[in-house]
Design an enzyme around this catalytic site. Sequence first.
Site, PDB file in Angstrom:
ATOM      1  CB  ILE A 337      -0.982   0.044   1.189  1.00  0.00           C
ATOM      2  CG1 ILE A 337      -0.275  -0.173   2.522  1.00  0.00           C
ATOM      3  CG2 ILE A 337      -2.101  -0.956   0.998  1.00  0.00           C
ATOM      4  CD1 ILE A 337      -1.188  -0.029   3.726  1.00  0.00           C
ATOM      5  CD  GLU A 338      -2.130   4.283  -1.199  1.00  0.00           C
ATOM      6  OE1 GLU A 338      -3.206   4.891  -1.245  1.00  0.00           O
ATOM      7  OE2 GLU A 338      -2.027   3.065  -1.474  1.00  0.00           O
ATOM      8  CG  HIS A 339      -0.531   4.442   3.886  1.00  0.00           C
ATOM      9  ND1 HIS A 339      -1.377   3.869   2.956  1.00  0.00           N
ATOM     10  CD2 HIS A 339      -1.231   5.437   4.479  1.00  0.00           C
ATOM     11  CE1 HIS A 339      -2.545   4.507   2.995  1.00  0.00           C
ATOM     12  NE2 HIS A 339      -2.475   5.450   3.907  1.00  0.00           N
ATOM     13  N   GLY A 340       3.667   2.819   2.413  1.00  0.00           N
ATOM     14  CA  GLY A 340       5.017   2.292   2.556  1.00  0.00           C
ATOM     15  C   GLY A 340       5.076   0.892   3.118  1.00  0.00           C
TER      16      GLY A 340
END
EC number: 2.8.3.8
Length: 527
Positions: A337-340
């Site tokens: 996910i883009e949050h890392g």
Amino acid sequence: MASKFMTAAEAVALIQDNDTVGLMGGGGGLMEATHLFEAVQARYLATQSPKRLTVVHALGIGDKKSKGMNCFAHEGLVKRVIGGHWVWSPAMQQLAEREKIEAYILPGGVSSQLLREIGGARPGLFTHVGLGTVCDPRLGGGKMNKSAVEDLAEVTQVDGVEYLRYKPFPVNVALVRASAADEDGNISFEHEAANLDAQSLALAARTSGGKVIVQVKERLPRGALKAREVRIPAAWVDAVVVDPDQQTSYAIPFDPAFSGELTGAARYQSESADHAAENAVPADAFSERQAIARRAAEEIFNTGKARPVVNYGVGVPDAVAKLLAKRGQMDRIYQTIEHGTYGGTLMDGVLFGYARNASAMLDAATQFDFYAGGGLDVAFLGFGEFDAQGSVNVSRLGGLTVGPGGFIDIAQNARKVVFCGTFSAKGVKLATGDGEMRVVQQGAVQKLVPQVEQITFSGPQGLVRGQQVFYFTERANFRLTAEGVELFEIAPGIDLQRDVLDQMGFAPKIAAEVKVMAARFFVAAEG
């Protein structure tokens, strides 16, 4: 040596009128410096200062009520907001709609990466991300209301190739959230559920000659942190505020599964509990979301990759993640996910962005570098509406500023993009679970429209990039072709003319053979 530790009121007194303030966080309280945000609000309500702030944030921050960006949603406190995602603050959306602030959006990844470029004193961020979308100055330049008149990016060419240059700006104050600080001001993220863009934000303020204010839960003795545990060095930090009530999320005091700290038997037990909870979902919970997710999941394992890299957006796409977890197929993909975050059990709803027992946590700018470089094999994303050219809008709906979050960075760069959502909205009633899908009442709002209100994903650009693009709904499925959107599948029980074509705002191309989706996608209990 003067101590960097101070109260929240003392720390936010460092913010001056007209400052640009960088914030970090995610919905549900993810890495949100709640104590500092509330202190800014309290100061403004008491003194009418600071005022006319420019506020910058990459992802959505808040609870849709009083926390997060809602603390800044006061007329006079802010003059400009450059936000990645706005839905967590209806009050700020209203200020934008009423032209009380200058409202802008940036792609979430671009925002994080631009902060890093500012931190390196470079001339902005040069990237292909955003070309052909609302962030392209030829299509709006990120401006979301009439009060916003400045383009945040410009079109440029490097070696004959077109790019966007997102313009740098000084960051006067960074409000950062972390876990602990030692006496010198060295900062650790050890107990956080993500890293987000904390480092990039702090460095941008430091390079700009601004102030870096860090909220932590714990004050540690000098030397208590190992060098590799320090994520922001004391040399970058101006002030530290201890909030002993700091929580993992608004609702969760602390859970080591979210910070990735469990190992060995403890982690195994936690993962087993997650799996048991996933399998405890009752059969009567089946709905059109699960039907769409089942069909969408078929697109994961025909990429040609033995173990594809996958991203999930919020909404119907997170049902795909839950489905794979329930089937025990997580070891067949690399989940991101883009949050890392990589791996783990993804949360949804207000906890989207959290993952229990993740396998890795990177900073957001690096994660978005991976995406921009073509690292994603498949992305599952939602849609607000899409049109005949295959362009998708999620950033402005019903006149309200929504923002893309990481949508643009992800959708533009994944090799295969699967947009998932319901066919229509407002009042629609459906019946399914017996192998068919039936429309009991049509929705009042069309989501398949002649032309989207705003382009958050460009169908024509997707064709140029050679992406595979699908649009899956509960009653019919579409794909992007050189001639536009093509209908190629229909759900059993659906009347093509009455339930699909008559409810669309454009006439799609019809495949030579329109297949009927398998009945197993529409049965409550999976076989």
